[in-house]
Design a protein around this motif. Sequence first.
Motif, PDB file in Angstrom:
ATOM      1  N   PHE A 142       0.844  -1.202   0.000  1.00 22.29           N
ATOM      2  CA  PHE A 142       0.000   0.000   0.000  1.00 22.29           C
ATOM      3  C   PHE A 142       0.879   1.252   0.000  1.00 22.29           C
ATOM      4  O   PHE A 142       0.641   2.200  -0.752  1.00 22.29           O
ATOM      5  CB  PHE A 142      -0.903   0.031   1.236  1.00 22.29           C
ATOM      6  CG  PHE A 142      -2.092  -0.885   1.183  1.00 22.29           C
ATOM      7  CD1 PHE A 142      -2.471  -1.490  -0.002  1.00 22.29           C
ATOM      8  CD2 PHE A 142      -2.837  -1.137   2.323  1.00 22.29           C
ATOM      9  CE1 PHE A 142      -3.577  -2.333  -0.052  1.00 22.29           C
ATOM     10  CE2 PHE A 142      -3.941  -1.968   2.288  1.00 22.29           C
ATOM     11  CZ  PHE A 142      -4.310  -2.571   1.101  1.00 22.29           C
ATOM     12  N   HIS A 143       1.881   1.233   0.870  1.00 21.17           N
ATOM     13  CA  HIS A 143       2.729   2.422   1.008  1.00 21.17           C
ATOM     14  C   HIS A 143       3.579   2.643  -0.241  1.00 21.17           C
ATOM     15  O   HIS A 143       3.784   3.794  -0.657  1.00 21.17           O
ATOM     16  CB  HIS A 143       3.617   2.298   2.243  1.00 21.17           C
ATOM     17  CG  HIS A 143       4.318   3.573   2.592  1.00 21.17           C
ATOM     18  ND1 HIS A 143       3.657   4.768   2.778  1.00 21.17           N
ATOM     19  CD2 HIS A 143       5.638   3.860   2.769  1.00 21.17           C
ATOM     20  CE1 HIS A 143       4.521   5.724   3.062  1.00 21.17           C
ATOM     21  NE2 HIS A 143       5.729   5.201   3.057  1.00 21.17           N
ATOM     22  N   PHE A 144       4.074   1.564  -0.838  1.00 22.77           N
ATOM     23  CA  PHE A 144       4.807   1.709  -2.103  1.00 22.77           C
ATOM     24  C   PHE A 144       3.920   2.372  -3.156  1.00 22.77           C
ATOM     25  O   PHE A 144       4.361   3.255  -3.898  1.00 22.77           O
ATOM     26  CB  PHE A 144       5.274   0.342  -2.616  1.00 22.77           C
ATOM     27  CG  PHE A 144       6.517  -0.179  -1.944  1.00 22.77           C
ATOM     28  CD1 PHE A 144       7.644   0.619  -1.813  1.00 22.77           C
ATOM     29  CD2 PHE A 144       6.561  -1.475  -1.455  1.00 22.77           C
ATOM     30  CE1 PHE A 144       8.797   0.141  -1.198  1.00 22.77           C
ATOM     31  CE2 PHE A 144       7.707  -1.963  -0.838  1.00 22.77           C
ATOM     32  CZ  PHE A 144       8.823  -1.153  -0.711  1.00 22.77           C
ATOM     33  N   TYR A 145       2.673   1.943  -3.219  1.00 20.18           N
ATOM     34  CA  TYR A 145       1.722   2.528  -4.179  1.00 20.18           C
ATOM     35  C   TYR A 145       1.513   4.015  -3.888  1.00 20.18           C
ATOM     36  O   TYR A 145       1.504   4.843  -4.809  1.00 20.18           O
ATOM     37  CB  TYR A 145       0.391   1.785  -4.108  1.00 20.18           C
ATOM     38  CG  TYR A 145      -0.701   2.409  -4.941  1.00 20.18           C
ATOM     39  CD1 TYR A 145      -0.759   2.195  -6.318  1.00 20.18           C
ATOM     40  CD2 TYR A 145      -1.669   3.225  -4.348  1.00 20.18           C
ATOM     41  CE1 TYR A 145      -1.752   2.781  -7.090  1.00 20.18           C
ATOM     42  CE2 TYR A 145      -2.665   3.810  -5.116  1.00 20.18           C
ATOM     43  CZ  TYR A 145      -2.703   3.587  -6.480  1.00 20.18           C
ATOM     44  OH  TYR A 145      -3.686   4.170  -7.247  1.00 20.18           O
ATOM     45  N   ILE A 159      11.066  -0.358   2.578  1.00 20.99           N
ATOM     46  CA  ILE A 159      11.868  -1.314   1.807  1.00 20.99           C
ATOM     47  C   ILE A 159      12.432  -2.390   2.728  1.00 20.99           C
ATOM     48  O   ILE A 159      12.368  -3.588   2.433  1.00 20.99           O
ATOM     49  CB  ILE A 159      13.018  -0.600   1.066  1.00 20.99           C
ATOM     50  CG1 ILE A 159      12.465   0.314  -0.028  1.00 20.99           C
ATOM     51  CG2 ILE A 159      13.980  -1.622   0.454  1.00 20.99           C
ATOM     52  CD1 ILE A 159      13.526   1.174  -0.692  1.00 20.99           C
ATOM     53  N   GLY A 160      12.991  -1.951   3.861  1.00 25.20           N
ATOM     54  CA  GLY A 160      13.580  -2.899   4.802  1.00 25.20           C
ATOM     55  C   GLY A 160      12.570  -3.893   5.334  1.00 25.20           C
ATOM     56  O   GLY A 160      12.838  -5.099   5.397  1.00 25.20           O
ATOM     57  N   LEU A 161      11.386  -3.398   5.713  1.00 21.57           N
ATOM     58  CA  LEU A 161      10.344  -4.281   6.236  1.00 21.57           C
ATOM     59  C   LEU A 161       9.882  -5.267   5.168  1.00 21.57           C
ATOM     60  O   LEU A 161       9.709  -6.459   5.446  1.00 21.57           O
ATOM     61  CB  LEU A 161       9.154  -3.460   6.737  1.00 21.57           C
ATOM     62  CG  LEU A 161       7.996  -4.273   7.318  1.00 21.57           C
ATOM     63  CD1 LEU A 161       8.417  -4.947   8.621  1.00 21.57           C
ATOM     64  CD2 LEU A 161       6.765  -3.394   7.545  1.00 21.57           C
ATOM     65  N   PHE A 162       9.698  -4.769   3.944  1.00 17.92           N
ATOM     66  CA  PHE A 162       9.237  -5.634   2.854  1.00 17.92           C
ATOM     67  C   PHE A 162      10.250  -6.743   2.572  1.00 17.92           C
ATOM     68  O   PHE A 162       9.882  -7.914   2.443  1.00 17.92           O
ATOM     69  CB  PHE A 162       8.996  -4.806   1.590  1.00 17.92           C
ATOM     70  CG  PHE A 162       8.456  -5.599   0.440  1.00 17.92           C
ATOM     71  CD1 PHE A 162       7.098  -5.870   0.353  1.00 17.92           C
ATOM     72  CD2 PHE A 162       9.300  -6.087  -0.550  1.00 17.92           C
ATOM     73  CE1 PHE A 162       6.590  -6.614  -0.705  1.00 17.92           C
ATOM     74  CE2 PHE A 162       8.804  -6.829  -1.608  1.00 17.92           C
ATOM     75  CZ  PHE A 162       7.445  -7.097  -1.686  1.00 17.92           C
ATOM     76  N   VAL A 163      11.527  -6.369   2.481  1.00 22.64           N
ATOM     77  CA  VAL A 163      12.583  -7.357   2.223  1.00 22.64           C
ATOM     78  C   VAL A 163      12.638  -8.387   3.348  1.00 22.64           C
ATOM     79  O   VAL A 163      12.729  -9.600   3.100  1.00 22.64           O
ATOM     80  CB  VAL A 163      13.953  -6.658   2.069  1.00 22.64           C
ATOM     81  CG1 VAL A 163      15.088  -7.684   2.061  1.00 22.64           C
ATOM     82  CG2 VAL A 163      13.982  -5.829   0.794  1.00 22.64           C
ATOM     83  N   TYR A 164      12.571  -7.901   4.588  1.00 20.63           N
ATOM     84  CA  TYR A 164      12.639  -8.794   5.746  1.00 20.63           C
ATOM     85  C   TYR A 164      11.461  -9.773   5.779  1.00 20.63           C
ATOM     86  O   TYR A 164      11.648 -10.988   5.902  1.00 20.63           O
ATOM     87  CB  TYR A 164      12.679  -7.971   7.028  1.00 20.63           C
ATOM     88  CG  TYR A 164      12.406  -8.765   8.283  1.00 20.63           C
ATOM     89  CD1 TYR A 164      13.210  -9.846   8.636  1.00 20.63           C
ATOM     90  CD2 TYR A 164      11.331  -8.441   9.116  1.00 20.63           C
ATOM     91  CE1 TYR A 164      12.953 -10.586   9.782  1.00 20.63           C
ATOM     92  CE2 TYR A 164      11.079  -9.170  10.265  1.00 20.63           C
ATOM     93  CZ  TYR A 164      11.886 -10.247  10.591  1.00 20.63           C
ATOM     94  OH  TYR A 164      11.626 -10.977  11.716  1.00 20.63           O
ATOM     95  N   LEU A 165      10.239  -9.247   5.654  1.00 22.83           N
ATOM     96  CA  LEU A 165       9.061 -10.105   5.750  1.00 22.83           C
ATOM     97  C   LEU A 165       8.939 -11.034   4.548  1.00 22.83           C
ATOM     98  O   LEU A 165       8.595 -12.212   4.696  1.00 22.83           O
ATOM     99  CB  LEU A 165       7.800  -9.248   5.880  1.00 22.83           C
ATOM    100  CG  LEU A 165       7.653  -8.481   7.197  1.00 22.83           C
ATOM    101  CD1 LEU A 165       6.419  -7.602   7.157  1.00 22.83           C
ATOM    102  CD2 LEU A 165       7.585  -9.435   8.376  1.00 22.83           C
TER     103      LEU A 165
END
Length: 227
Positions: A142-145, A159-165
Amino acid sequence: MFFKELFDFLKFAASPSTVLLTINTILFAWFALKTKIKVYSILALYLATIFIIQNYGAWLAFKGTNNLFGTHYYFILQLLWLAYFYHEICKLQIQKKIIRYSVICCLIVLAVQYSLKPELYFKFNELEVFLCSYLLIIYALFHFYNLLGAKRKFLFFNIGLFVYLFGSTILFLVGNLNLILKLDSINTELNKLIYTIFQLFILAEGIYIFYMLNAINVKSKLIHGKH
């Protein structure tokens, strides 16, 4: 005796990610106190919560005690704090509604599961890990959008959270291969690496915020100086 045990524990628990988590917790707590901005307070409380859970879990492991129950607090509280964070920074009402209702549904599903299988409290709950991680991945998307064509805001953190999860979820989904290929230790090390990368992205976000706050202060002083 106490100080020796404490020193032994610090050696046992010390890791790059732990050091980074400590720095990030202090940094965002300072941002929250200095600016009184809600989202900084949310991130500071999130990091402080994770810091407490991780260190308490490490202490139990150091003492040879089962600490798997701590994972439930980790994943559920992480979901709650970060859902609150994304709810605050998302601009579209439909996104806010999805965040609210999905969190409620997730908690209901987990509450039903634990009521039917209370023994899961002392075990690793795969459904819990998947649901909590999957929802946060959606919120990050959502936030990337929302950032498309907009001013950069919490980009490093996202970015960090997305990569981690995403990375952790992939490792979780291929976890069944452990029985065949004996990849358990490899998965553990990869997960530690991904989490360290996440903390580095949070630190990058903190440095960016620090730079922006200083730039605002300098600009404010220049404006007042002209008067």
